[in-house]
Design a protein around this motif. Sequence first.
Motif, short mmCIF file in Angstrom:
data_model
loop_
_atom_site.label_atom_id
_atom_site.label_comp_id
_atom_site.label_asym_id
_atom_site.label_seq_id
_atom_site.Cartn_x
_atom_site.Cartn_y
_atom_site.Cartn_z
N THR A 56 0.80 -1.20 -0.15
CA THR A 56 -0.37 0.08 -0.21
C THR A 56 0.33 1.41 -0.15
OG1 THR A 56 -0.30 -0.14 2.59
CG2 THR A 56 -2.09 -0.80 1.18
N GLN A 57 2.39 1.12 0.71
CA GLN A 57 2.71 2.29 0.31
C GLN A 57 4.34 1.95 -0.62
OE1 GLN A 57 4.08 3.93 4.39
NE2 GLN A 57 2.00 2.14 5.26
N ALA A 58 3.79 1.22 -2.23
CA ALA A 58 4.79 1.16 -2.69
C ALA A 58 4.36 1.17 -3.69
CB ALA A 58 5.91 0.09 -2.82
N SER A 59 5.40 1.04 -4.86
CA SER A 59 4.89 0.23 -5.76
C SER A 59 4.57 -1.02 -6.49
CB SER A 59 5.24 0.71 -7.11
OG SER A 59 5.53 0.20 -8.65
N GLU A 60 2.87 -1.00 -7.33
CA GLU A 60 2.66 -2.20 -7.49
C GLU A 60 3.26 -3.38 -8.19
OE1 GLU A 60 -1.70 -2.38 -9.60
OE2 GLU A 60 -2.24 -1.79 -8.08
N SER A 61 4.11 -2.35 -9.05
CA SER A 61 5.57 -3.26 -9.88
C SER A 61 6.45 -3.93 -9.09
CB SER A 61 5.76 -2.19 -10.76
OG SER A 61 6.97 -0.97 -10.35
N THR A 62 6.16 -3.51 -7.90
CA THR A 62 7.80 -4.11 -6.61
C THR A 62 6.99 -5.66 -6.59
OG1 THR A 62 7.40 -2.24 -5.27
CG2 THR A 62 8.16 -3.95 -4.27
N ARG A 63 8.15 -6.74 -6.91
CA ARG A 63 8.04 -8.30 -6.50
C ARG A 63 9.19 -8.17 -5.57
NH1 ARG A 63 7.56 -8.31 -13.33
NH2 ARG A 63 5.22 -7.10 -12.81
N PHE A 64 9.89 -9.34 -5.29
CA PHE A 64 9.96 -10.74 -4.74
C PHE A 64 10.97 -11.18 -5.18
CE2 PHE A 64 8.14 -8.01 -1.79
CZ PHE A 64 9.40 -6.69 -0.85
N LYS A 65 12.24 -11.34 -5.80
CA LYS A 65 13.55 -12.49 -5.87
C LYS A 65 14.15 -12.83 -4.66
CE LYS A 65 16.85 -11.47 -7.45
NZ LYS A 65 18.48 -10.87 -7.77
N LEU A 66 13.67 -14.26 -4.23
CA LEU A 66 13.70 -15.09 -3.31
C LEU A 66 15.30 -16.23 -4.31
CD1 LEU A 66 12.91 -16.10 -0.90
CD2 LEU A 66 11.92 -18.34 -1.56
N VAL A 67 16.33 -15.73 -2.98
CA VAL A 67 17.94 -16.42 -3.56
C VAL A 67 17.69 -18.03 -2.40
CG1 VAL A 67 18.18 -15.44 -5.63
CG2 VAL A 67 18.93 -14.85 -3.62
N THR A 68 18.92 -18.29 -2.46
CA THR A 68 19.26 -19.72 -1.83
C THR A 68 20.64 -18.90 -1.08
OG1 THR A 68 21.12 -20.30 -3.08
CG2 THR A 68 18.71 -21.64 -2.61
N ALA A 69 21.02 -19.10 -0.08
CA ALA A 69 21.92 -18.24 0.54
C ALA A 69 23.90 -18.20 -0.16
CB ALA A 69 22.95 -18.99 2.41
N SER A 70 23.51 -19.21 -0.71
CA SER A 70 24.66 -19.70 -1.70
C SER A 70 24.53 -18.70 -3.77
CB SER A 70 24.87 -20.99 -2.08
OG SER A 70 24.31 -21.27 -3.19
N GLY A 71 23.10 -18.42 -4.12
CA GLY A 71 22.89 -17.37 -5.13
C GLY A 71 22.01 -17.86 -5.91
N GLU A 72 21.88 -19.30 -5.64
CA GLU A 72 20.93 -19.95 -6.93
C GLU A 72 19.84 -19.04 -6.51
OE1 GLU A 72 18.83 -24.25 -7.11
OE2 GLU A 72 20.69 -23.97 -6.05
N LYS A 73 19.05 -18.86 -7.60
CA LYS A 73 17.81 -17.95 -7.94
C LYS A 73 16.48 -19.43 -7.17
CE LYS A 73 15.19 -15.29 -10.13
NZ LYS A 73 14.49 -14.21 -11.90
N VAL A 74 15.39 -18.76 -7.23
CA VAL A 74 14.30 -19.81 -6.75
C VAL A 74 13.39 -19.28 -7.35
CG1 VAL A 74 12.26 -20.69 -4.60
CG2 VAL A 74 14.67 -20.30 -4.12
#
Length: 124
Positions: A56-74
């Motif tokens: 509600t206090q940010a842009s609708e285009s904001t998303r989240f990338k989830l990555v492992t501690a070793s840098g692998e994208k989920v």
Amino acid sequence: MEEPWVFDVTVPTSQMAIDTKTFTIDKAITLNNGEKVTLEKVIASPVSTLIYFDLTQASESTRFKLVTASGEKVPLREGYGSRDIGETSYGRYTPLDLEKETYLLVPINEDGEEIGPQVILNLD
């Protein structure tokens, strides 16, 4: 093959409920442009991991990338973002073991550029 194969799999919902865990995060982060996103909770089940957040206090285009501690994208399976009050935004990812592994949640824009601080998800 003329037709796709169809499988009918029955999963006991009682076992799914036992194996589903909810973790409250309730953490506000400030993006690089000054907007705020509140991370609300994570629901981890054997079939997916859902991360709920308030835009509600940010842009609708904001998303989240989830990555492992070793840098692998989920992989993100699906997501929904809304700035409307009362609407909850979410990202659905593949199943994760949040009690044994550490992950980083990274705010990104629709072009995949990082737009704020990483948040460590380690729920042990």
